[in-house]
Design a protein around this motif. Sequence first.
Motif, mmCIF file in Angstrom:
data_model
loop_
_atom_site.group_PDB
_atom_site.id
_atom_site.type_symbol
_atom_site.label_atom_id
_atom_site.label_comp_id
_atom_site.label_asym_id
_atom_site.label_seq_id
_atom_site.Cartn_x
_atom_site.Cartn_y
_atom_site.Cartn_z
ATOM 1 N N GLN A 146 0.756 -1.152 -0.056
ATOM 2 C CA GLN A 146 0.007 -0.183 -0.056
ATOM 3 C C GLN A 146 0.858 1.326 0.092
ATOM 4 O OE1 GLN A 146 -2.630 -1.238 3.259
ATOM 5 N NE2 GLN A 146 -4.124 -0.397 1.980
ATOM 6 N N SER A 147 2.020 1.087 0.713
ATOM 7 C CA SER A 147 3.072 2.332 0.496
ATOM 8 C C SER A 147 4.332 1.830 0.722
ATOM 9 C CB SER A 147 2.695 3.280 1.725
ATOM 10 O OG SER A 147 3.010 2.694 3.084
ATOM 11 N N THR A 148 5.331 2.849 0.582
ATOM 12 C CA THR A 148 6.752 2.134 0.659
ATOM 13 C C THR A 148 7.505 2.351 2.037
ATOM 14 O OG1 THR A 148 7.630 4.253 -0.424
ATOM 15 C CG2 THR A 148 7.066 2.184 -1.804
ATOM 16 N N GLY A 149 6.717 3.176 3.053
ATOM 17 C CA GLY A 149 7.203 3.795 4.122
ATOM 18 C C GLY A 149 7.689 2.760 4.978
ATOM 19 N N ALA A 150 7.145 1.532 4.912
ATOM 20 C CA ALA A 150 7.887 0.443 5.868
ATOM 21 C C ALA A 150 8.532 -0.611 5.418
ATOM 22 C CB ALA A 150 6.432 -0.278 6.503
ATOM 23 N N LEU A 151 8.903 -0.343 3.957
ATOM 24 C CA LEU A 151 9.906 -1.329 3.335
ATOM 25 C C LEU A 151 11.369 -0.650 3.336
ATOM 26 C CD1 LEU A 151 7.863 -1.954 0.184
ATOM 27 C CD2 LEU A 151 8.705 -3.560 1.579
#
Length: 275
Positions: A146-151
């Motif tokens: 859903q987003s790249t923030g936690a990757l």
Amino acid sequence: MVHMFLPLIPENGPAKDFFRRAISAGRLSHAYLLIGPDVEASRRFAQELSKVFYCAEGRACGACAACAQIEHSNHSSVNFYGPQEGKAVVDIDCIRALCERTHYRSSGLEVAVLEGAELMTEPAANALLKTLEEPPGSALLLLIAQSTGALLRTIVSRCHRVYLRGREDLGPPIPASAQEALARVLEPGFYAQADVKGWLGHAFPDEEGVRPALRRLLHGVVLEWRGRLAGLEGGAMDDALRRLAAFLEMRSDLDRNVSPDLVLERLFRTLRRGV
């Protein structure tokens, strides 16, 4: 044939065109990160894209034997991975299974789809990173997030990023009043004006109070930024995704009763300087 590529997906034209060109030119990468707010829409896109490589007509017709097998999750060369039942994370056992499968000796392409990529534990992410750094030649990895923030940034950088629009993006257009408000807040020095909250009430007169008016403005900002993503690639997309993640977090903060003054300050700081 161009207009019939992925015929069962009417939306996400830019993403469809991107993959059509890459496949036609023989320039398919080994790993793609499919980013979008709608998990089900992203999964459906990955499933339909997988059909292209085995479809009798080469376009994900949905009618041939291979398309039917992939549709019912029983094609031997297309496998989906994600959090195991009862778990909220993607653990290392899941990634080990994915990596082992992609390294099988095979005469054809192996497609691995990882759902909830942003939910990987640190050991799982590090295990996947090794495969991304030394990709097997006959495998295609499709990561859904859903987003790249936690990757891990190293994972993001080793995947070609593709943004997929969701149902919220495809809804009614932003009202004219909200469009005017968005244009106004982007003007240099806007936040320095004396009464920002007063302006907010004037911009959204049908909302009662600062908090609902600010949430409506943030909703417009989110839709505006999502609309920009379709034409972006590489670093420009990464920057836009970071901003989008920040806007979504602000919207959640409002729902958690964080002070509207703090959210307003962060909103204008993000709009002016980036995240």
